[in-house]
Every structure is written in structure tokens, then in C-alpha cells.
Design a protein around this motif. Structure first.
Motif, PDB file in Angstrom:
ATOM      1  N   ILE A 199     -15.824  12.219  81.815  1.00 39.08           N
ATOM      2  CA  ILE A 199     -16.542  10.946  81.614  1.00 39.08           C
ATOM      3  C   ILE A 199     -15.983   9.956  82.624  1.00 39.08           C
ATOM      4  O   ILE A 199     -14.791   9.628  82.583  1.00 39.08           O
ATOM      5  CB  ILE A 199     -16.354  10.406  80.186  1.00 39.08           C
ATOM      6  N   LYS A 200     -16.834   9.533  83.558  1.00 41.19           N
ATOM      7  CA  LYS A 200     -16.387   8.569  84.571  1.00 41.19           C
ATOM      8  C   LYS A 200     -16.848   7.172  84.214  1.00 41.19           C
ATOM      9  O   LYS A 200     -17.895   7.003  83.615  1.00 41.19           O
ATOM     10  CB  LYS A 200     -16.932   8.976  85.943  1.00 41.19           C
ATOM     11  N   ASN A 201     -16.086   6.168  84.644  1.00 45.57           N
ATOM     12  CA  ASN A 201     -16.319   4.771  84.263  1.00 45.57           C
ATOM     13  C   ASN A 201     -16.285   4.623  82.738  1.00 45.57           C
ATOM     14  O   ASN A 201     -17.077   3.892  82.141  1.00 45.57           O
ATOM     15  CB  ASN A 201     -17.651   4.254  84.826  1.00 45.57           C
ATOM     16  N   ALA A 202     -15.352   5.368  82.127  1.00 47.11           N
ATOM     17  CA  ALA A 202     -15.200   5.323  80.666  1.00 47.11           C
ATOM     18  C   ALA A 202     -14.610   3.982  80.242  1.00 47.11           C
ATOM     19  O   ALA A 202     -13.885   3.346  81.003  1.00 47.11           O
ATOM     20  CB  ALA A 202     -14.265   6.445  80.224  1.00 47.11           C
ATOM     21  N   ALA A 203     -14.921   3.575  79.000  1.00 54.49           N
ATOM     22  CA  ALA A 203     -14.256   2.393  78.428  1.00 54.49           C
ATOM     23  C   ALA A 203     -12.788   2.744  78.199  1.00 54.49           C
ATOM     24  O   ALA A 203     -12.453   3.911  77.971  1.00 54.49           O
ATOM     25  CB  ALA A 203     -14.937   2.020  77.115  1.00 54.49           C
ATOM     26  N   LYS A 204     -11.912   1.718  78.277  1.00 55.36           N
ATOM     27  CA  LYS A 204     -10.465   1.986  78.206  1.00 55.36           C
ATOM     28  C   LYS A 204      -9.813   1.372  76.968  1.00 55.36           C
ATOM     29  O   LYS A 204      -8.600   1.261  76.886  1.00 55.36           O
ATOM     30  CB  LYS A 204      -9.796   1.369  79.444  1.00 55.36           C
ATOM     31  N   GLU A 205     -10.633   0.936  76.012  1.00 56.91           N
ATOM     32  CA  GLU A 205     -10.097   0.249  74.839  1.00 56.91           C
ATOM     33  C   GLU A 205      -9.080   1.128  74.090  1.00 56.91           C
ATOM     34  O   GLU A 205      -9.213   2.358  74.061  1.00 56.91           O
ATOM     35  CB  GLU A 205     -11.263  -0.088  73.883  1.00 56.91           C
ATOM     36  N   PRO A 206      -8.098   0.503  73.428  1.00 53.37           N
ATOM     37  CA  PRO A 206      -7.105   1.256  72.659  1.00 53.37           C
ATOM     38  C   PRO A 206      -7.742   2.151  71.594  1.00 53.37           C
ATOM     39  O   PRO A 206      -7.195   3.207  71.247  1.00 53.37           O
ATOM     40  CB  PRO A 206      -6.263   0.164  71.981  1.00 53.37           C
ATOM     41  N   GLU A 207      -8.915   1.744  71.086  1.00 54.21           N
ATOM     42  CA  GLU A 207      -9.576   2.540  70.042  1.00 54.21           C
ATOM     43  C   GLU A 207     -10.076   3.874  70.612  1.00 54.21           C
ATOM     44  O   GLU A 207     -10.237   4.855  69.882  1.00 54.21           O
ATOM     45  CB  GLU A 207     -10.745   1.750  69.423  1.00 54.21           C
ATOM     46  N   ILE A 208     -10.320   3.920  71.930  1.00 54.21           N
ATOM     47  CA  ILE A 208     -10.739   5.177  72.571  1.00 54.21           C
ATOM     48  C   ILE A 208      -9.526   6.120  72.623  1.00 54.21           C
ATOM     49  O   ILE A 208      -9.649   7.318  72.400  1.00 54.21           O
ATOM     50  CB  ILE A 208     -11.236   4.901  74.020  1.00 54.21           C
ATOM     51  N   VAL A 209      -8.366   5.547  72.899  1.00 54.62           N
ATOM     52  CA  VAL A 209      -7.140   6.362  72.922  1.00 54.62           C
ATOM     53  C   VAL A 209      -6.880   6.900  71.514  1.00 54.62           C
ATOM     54  O   VAL A 209      -6.490   8.054  71.334  1.00 54.62           O
ATOM     55  CB  VAL A 209      -5.932   5.518  73.413  1.00 54.62           C
ATOM     56  N   ASP A 210      -7.128   6.054  70.505  1.00 51.66           N
ATOM     57  CA  ASP A 210      -6.904   6.502  69.125  1.00 51.66           C
ATOM     58  C   ASP A 210      -7.842   7.660  68.777  1.00 51.66           C
ATOM     59  O   ASP A 210      -7.435   8.610  68.117  1.00 51.66           O
ATOM     60  CB  ASP A 210      -7.127   5.323  68.159  1.00 51.66           C
ATOM     61  N   LEU A 211      -9.088   7.578  69.243  1.00 51.25           N
ATOM     62  CA  LEU A 211     -10.040   8.664  68.964  1.00 51.25           C
ATOM     63  C   LEU A 211      -9.572   9.949  69.654  1.00 51.25           C
ATOM     64  O   LEU A 211      -9.616  11.033  69.070  1.00 51.25           O
ATOM     65  CB  LEU A 211     -11.452   8.270  69.436  1.00 51.25           C
ATOM     66  N   GLN A 212      -9.111   9.808  70.906  1.00 53.07           N
ATOM     67  CA  GLN A 212      -8.590  10.993  71.620  1.00 53.07           C
ATOM     68  C   GLN A 212      -7.431  11.617  70.820  1.00 53.07           C
ATOM     69  O   GLN A 212      -7.391  12.828  70.615  1.00 53.07           O
ATOM     70  CB  GLN A 212      -8.097  10.588  73.012  1.00 53.07           C
ATOM     71  N   ASN A 213      -6.502  10.754  70.357  1.00 49.00           N
ATOM     72  CA  ASN A 213      -5.331  11.276  69.640  1.00 49.00           C
ATOM     73  C   ASN A 213      -5.746  11.964  68.345  1.00 49.00           C
ATOM     74  O   ASN A 213      -5.199  13.004  67.979  1.00 49.00           O
ATOM     75  CB  ASN A 213      -4.328  10.153  69.354  1.00 49.00           C
ATOM     76  N   PHE A 214      -6.733  11.379  67.662  1.00 53.32           N
ATOM     77  CA  PHE A 214      -7.216  11.992  66.423  1.00 53.32           C
ATOM     78  C   PHE A 214      -7.847  13.362  66.717  1.00 53.32           C
ATOM     79  O   PHE A 214      -7.547  14.358  66.066  1.00 53.32           O
ATOM     80  CB  PHE A 214      -8.246  11.072  65.742  1.00 53.32           C
ATOM     81  N   LEU A 215      -8.732  13.392  67.721  1.00 49.08           N
ATOM     82  CA  LEU A 215      -9.434  14.649  68.024  1.00 49.08           C
ATOM     83  C   LEU A 215      -8.433  15.717  68.485  1.00 49.08           C
ATOM     84  O   LEU A 215      -8.549  16.890  68.118  1.00 49.08           O
ATOM     85  CB  LEU A 215     -10.516  14.418  69.081  1.00 49.08           C
ATOM     86  N   ASN A 216      -7.442  15.309  69.257  1.00 50.11           N
ATOM     87  CA  ASN A 216      -6.429  16.286  69.692  1.00 50.11           C
ATOM     88  C   ASN A 216      -5.621  16.801  68.503  1.00 50.11           C
ATOM     89  O   ASN A 216      -5.297  17.986  68.432  1.00 50.11           O
ATOM     90  CB  ASN A 216      -5.508  15.674  70.749  1.00 50.11           C
ATOM     91  N   ALA A 217      -5.338  15.900  67.528  1.00 50.19           N
ATOM     92  CA  ALA A 217      -4.616  16.344  66.326  1.00 50.19           C
ATOM     93  C   ALA A 217      -5.466  17.351  65.555  1.00 50.19           C
ATOM     94  O   ALA A 217      -4.954  18.215  64.853  1.00 50.19           O
ATOM     95  CB  ALA A 217      -4.285  15.141  65.448  1.00 50.19           C
ATOM     96  N   MET A 218      -6.785  17.274  65.716  1.00 48.90           N
ATOM     97  CA  MET A 218      -7.714  18.191  65.048  1.00 48.90           C
ATOM     98  C   MET A 218      -7.839  19.515  65.828  1.00 48.90           C
ATOM     99  O   MET A 218      -8.479  20.454  65.372  1.00 48.90           O
ATOM    100  CB  MET A 218      -9.088  17.502  64.970  1.00 48.90           C
ATOM    101  N   GLY A 219      -7.290  19.529  67.024  1.00 57.19           N
ATOM    102  CA  GLY A 219      -7.331  20.768  67.804  1.00 57.19           C
ATOM    103  C   GLY A 219      -8.105  20.670  69.108  1.00 57.19           C
ATOM    104  O   GLY A 219      -8.140  21.626  69.891  1.00 57.19           O
ATOM    105  N   ALA A 220      -8.751  19.525  69.358  1.00 56.83           N
ATOM    106  CA  ALA A 220      -9.492  19.360  70.623  1.00 56.83           C
ATOM    107  C   ALA A 220      -8.511  19.231  71.781  1.00 56.83           C
ATOM    108  O   ALA A 220      -7.300  19.026  71.559  1.00 56.83           O
ATOM    109  CB  ALA A 220     -10.370  18.106  70.540  1.00 56.83           C
ATOM    110  N   ARG A 221      -9.017  19.381  73.008  1.00 57.14           N
ATOM    111  CA  ARG A 221      -8.143  19.145  74.166  1.00 57.14           C
ATOM    112  C   ARG A 221      -8.786  18.082  75.061  1.00 57.14           C
ATOM    113  O   ARG A 221      -9.713  18.356  75.818  1.00 57.14           O
ATOM    114  CB  ARG A 221      -7.912  20.445  74.936  1.00 57.14           C
TER     115      ARG A 221
END
Ligand code: UD1
Length: 417
Positions: A182-204
Motif C-alpha cells: 500500500i503506497k501513500n498509506a495513512a500513518k496514524e498510530p491507529e494504523i500501527v495498532d491495527l497492524q500489531n493486532f493483525l500480526n498478533a492474530m498471525g498475519a504478516r
């Protein structure tokens, strides 16, 4: 309809613990449908939007529980891929279900989320990212029917770093074949939180918080336990209320880095700030100075969700401030309300010019949107005499008991239901 009766002019002081972020918990709750398993989400704020999201999850077959600040979602069974229309109309954030439902079921039907009190909020970017991942979309009679036989990883170039479209792109591409960028993605802290949640679920997923996010799709997802990040906008709103009354506060459970630009504007206004690990000590200046210019921008720029609160504060600052809103066009609706309290604000298109006055006086005002409503509470706390804020339902959508929180700091707000 509920209203607040605010007796203004009381200096706020004390301590507040910040709860989980509304804008982080909503996409994360939507993402719980993806694993078909148990999800435990901690530090959830008890908000109307959160409860609506749980109603939606229940309606499609999940089993949800909300106890204390912890939400559990068992998404093993799903009965339907159609999101109930009455709930979609209550909350725009139901569009966060597009990506997760496509990931889980390959199909989703959702009524078109309507307009919004802060201006038109199109979903063209959401639909565009889904189409590039191979989703076919049929729009008719106010409904969106999306199907994805085979989600395929690709490079997504966002025209604008939309928070929601970035999140939907991440959510849908977790089940896509291959790599998605995803290029020109939003950089808000909530996006990082979603990444961390999805990775904790097994995503990469990597790269959240930068303008390029990288997702390796089709990983096996598992059950997850996760804590939501603290709400930077709630924290900023409390600081604004304290600043308006010349008070002081210790905020606990706060990530000051998420508030960098907001804190810098408080410093410009003459307030003093000490940042410790997960804490902010804040002391207002006796008389606030006008902050010359504020321009809302995507993160790490000044958040549009803090614009109304600053506008309110600048009405009693010494000097003239210019606030430019570049994200949502209808976010100056509070100007008419504030003028009933004696403020001097001129709006020209997307710019508000605020000439500070010595003091606001209490009046009967109407909350018209979430952040504007909070800004009226800030004005009421700072004003002389009684302010009645009508339509508190807007405030309750995004603040977990704002009145109780202010009263714990010495504020005088009575809720009338
Ligand atoms: C999210 C936040 C909201 C915040 C906003 C901007 C949540 C639940 N809400 O909203 O509190 O104010 O980010 O920080 O996280 N746009 C389009 N087409 C689209 C999508 C957006 O034109 O498909 C436009 C919008 O009209 C707006 C701008 O892009 O002008 C920013 O919107 P976006 O970043 O998507 O905000 P939301 O995700 O709706």
C-alpha cells in the motif's frame, strides 16, 4: 435527548487515566471476524460506536461480550454476510467490515453509509482499493454487494492517505494471494495498532506508520489477546479543557509521541508540559497566547479531530489565530454556537480567523458533531456562568463519560437525561 448543564469558571486539576482509542478499537473489532476464533480485546472504551459495532457482530452470528473494559468476540460461527441496514446507518465505521468480511467469506452486502455531520464522506477510495485486490462491486439501490472469488495481492497506490481506506486495504489483503504493497498509506498510530493486532492474530504485515505498508497474504490466523492503544484525541481534549480553565493535570496511560504536534501547539499557547514514560504533566498558563496558525493535515500533522477543541480554546486566547481545516469541510459548525457565548470568529471557506476575547459567557448551545460537541464543553467549562450543551448524544459516540471525567478534575457538569 441528554444535555449537559455546565457551571463554568472552575479551575480543573487532578489526574486522569486515558482509555483505549475509539479509532483503534473500531477497525480491530471489525477484524475479529477474520480468524473464526476467540478474540480478547482489552482497554476498550465504552462508547456508543463500540456498542453498535458489537451489535453488528452479534447480528452476523458472532458471540460478543463486553465486561469491564474487555471485549471478547467468538467469531467461529457466521450466519450471514449481510450487514443489517439499520446498524450501518447508525455508524459510518461499519465500512471497516468490508475488508474483514471479504477476507473471511469472500462476500459482503452493506447498505451505502450515508453522509455525515462533518461533511460528505465518500467511500470511493475504499472501493478502489478493494477493486484492485480483485473484488467485484455491484452498487445498486443504496446497497453495495462485494464479491471476491480470489483476492490477489497487488500494489495499491492511494490518491490520498485515507485512514479508513488504508485500514480496509490492510484487512482485505491479509487473505489475498501473494504480496500487497500500500503506497501513500495513512500513518496514524491507529494504523500501527491495527497492524500489531493483525500480526498478533498471525498475519504478516510491516511498514505501518510509514507511507508504505507491506502485507504477505494467506497466513494461518489464530486466536488473539490484545490491548488497544490509549486515545490520543481524548487525551488532547482533556488538555484543552484544563488549558481553558487555567488548571493542571497529570495524564496517565498516554503515548506523548502520538500527541507531538498537539503538545507543541499547547506550548506555543504558553502551557508547560513534562513528558515521562506513559505520562504527561500539563500546566496551563494564566492567560493563553493565541497560536498563530493551525492547519489540519494527515498524521503526523495536526489532527482534524483536535481542530474544534483548539478553535474553542483560541476564542479566549490573547491575540488572533488562524485555523485552516483541510480534511473535513464542515468542521466549523461550532462557530455559530460559540458566538452565542461571545466569541469573535470569522469563517472564510476552510479558514477560521479567531480574535481572542477576555471571557466567554454561558449560553444554550447545540452539539452538532462529536468533536465540536466536546469543544463546546471546553468552552462551557471556561465560560462565566451556566452553559447548557444540548444533543450530548454526539459527544457520547466518541467519549466514554466526558462529564464524569471532567467532574473528577473538579468540573461542574450535570447530565440531564
Ligand atoms: C478517520 C477517523 C476520523 C478522523 C479521520 C481523519 C476513524 C474511525 N475515524 O476517519 O476520526 O477524523 O480519520 O484523521 O478512524 N475520503 C475520500 N474518499 C474515501 C475516503 C476518504 O474522499 O473513500 C476523504 C474524506 O472525505 C476526507 C479525507 O479523505 O476528506 C480523510 O478521510 P479518512 O482519512 O478516510 O477519514 P476516515 O477514515 O473516515
Amino acid at each position: 435527548m441528554s444535555k449537559f448543564h455546565i457551571t463554568g469558571g472552575v479551575r480543573l486539576s487532578g489526574e486522569t487515566v486515558i482509555n483505549g482509542a475509539k479509532n483503534a478499537v473500531l477497525p480491530i473489532l471489525a477484524a475479529t471476524v477474520m480468524n473464526g476464533n476467540f478474540n480478547i480485546i482489552k482497554d476498550c472504551p465504552n462508547l456508543k460506536d463500540v456498542r453498535t459495532m458489537l451489535q453488528i457482530l452479534d447480528a452476523i452470528g458472532c458471540d460478543t461480550r463486553f465486561e469491564g473494559n474487555t471485549i471478547t468476540v467468538n467469531s467461529k460461527p457466521l450466519d450471514t454476510y449481510t450487514i443489517p441496514e439499520n446498524l450501518v446507518s447508525e455508524m459510518r465505521s461499519s465500512i471497516f467490515l468490508l475488508g474483514p468480511m471479504l477476507s473471511r467469506c469472500g462476500r459482503v452486502v452493506l447498505s451505502y453509509p450515508g453522509g455525515c455531520e462533518i461533511g460528505p464522506r465518500p467511500i470511493d477510495l475504499h472501493l478502489k482499493v478493494l477493486k484492485s485486490l480483485g473484488v467485484s462491486i455491484n452498487e445498486s439501490h443504496g446497497f453495495l454487494e462485494c464479491r471476491a472469488e480470489n483476492l490477489k495481492g497487488c500494489t495499491i497506490q492511494l490518491d490520498f492517505p485515507s485512514v479508513g481506506a488504508t485500514e480496509n486495504a490492510m484487512l482485505a489483503s491479509v487473505e489475498a494471494d501473494g504480496i500487497t504493497r500500500i503506497k501513500n498509506a495513512a500513518k496514524e498510530p491507529e494504523i500501527v495498532d491495527l497492524q500489531n493486532f493483525l500480526n498478533a492474530m498471525g498475519a504478516r504485515i510491516s511498514g505501518a506508520g510509514t507511507s508504505e505498508i507491506y502485507i504477505e497474504g494467506k497466513r494461518k490466523l489464530k486466536e488473539v489477546e490484545y490491548s488497544i492503544i490509549p486515545d490520543r484525541i481524548f487525551a488532547g481534549t482533556i488538555l484543552a479543557a484544563v488549558a481553558g480553565t487555567g488548571g493542571e493535570v497529570l495524564l496517565k496511560n498516554v503515548i506523548s509521541e502520538h500527541l507531538s504536534i498537539v503538545l507543541s501547539k499547547f506550548i506555543e499557547a504558553g502551557c508547560s508540559i513534562k513528558e515521562e514514560k506513559n505520562e504527561i504533566y500539563f500546566k496551563a498558563s494564566k492567560k493563553l497566547n493565541a497560536v498563530e496558525t493551525i492547519k489540519t493535515l494527515p498524521y503526523p500533522g495536526f489532527p482534524t479531530d483536535m481542530q474544534s477543541q483548539f478553535l474553542s480554546l483560541m476564542t479566549i486566547a490573547k491575540g488572533t489565530s488562524i485555523i485552516t481545516e483541510t480534511i473535513f469541510e464542515s468542521r466549523f459548525k461550532i462557530v455559530d454556537e460559540l458566538s452565542k457565548m461571545g466569541s469573535k470568529v470569522k469563517v472564510d471557506g476552510r479558514t477560521a480567523i479567531i480574535t481572542g476575547v477576555d471571557q466567554l459567557t454561558g449560553a444554550r448551545v447545540f452539539a452538532k458533531d462529536l468533536r465540536g460537541g466536546a469543544a463546546l464543553v471546553i468552552a462551557g467549562l471556561a465560560a462565566k456562568g451556566e452553559t447548557i450543551v444540548e444533543n450530548v448524544c454526539h459527544i457520547d459516540r466518541g467519549y466514554d463519560k466526558l462529564d464524569v471525567c471532567m467532574n473528577n478534575l473538579g468540573g461542574k457538569i450535570i447530565r440531564e437525561d
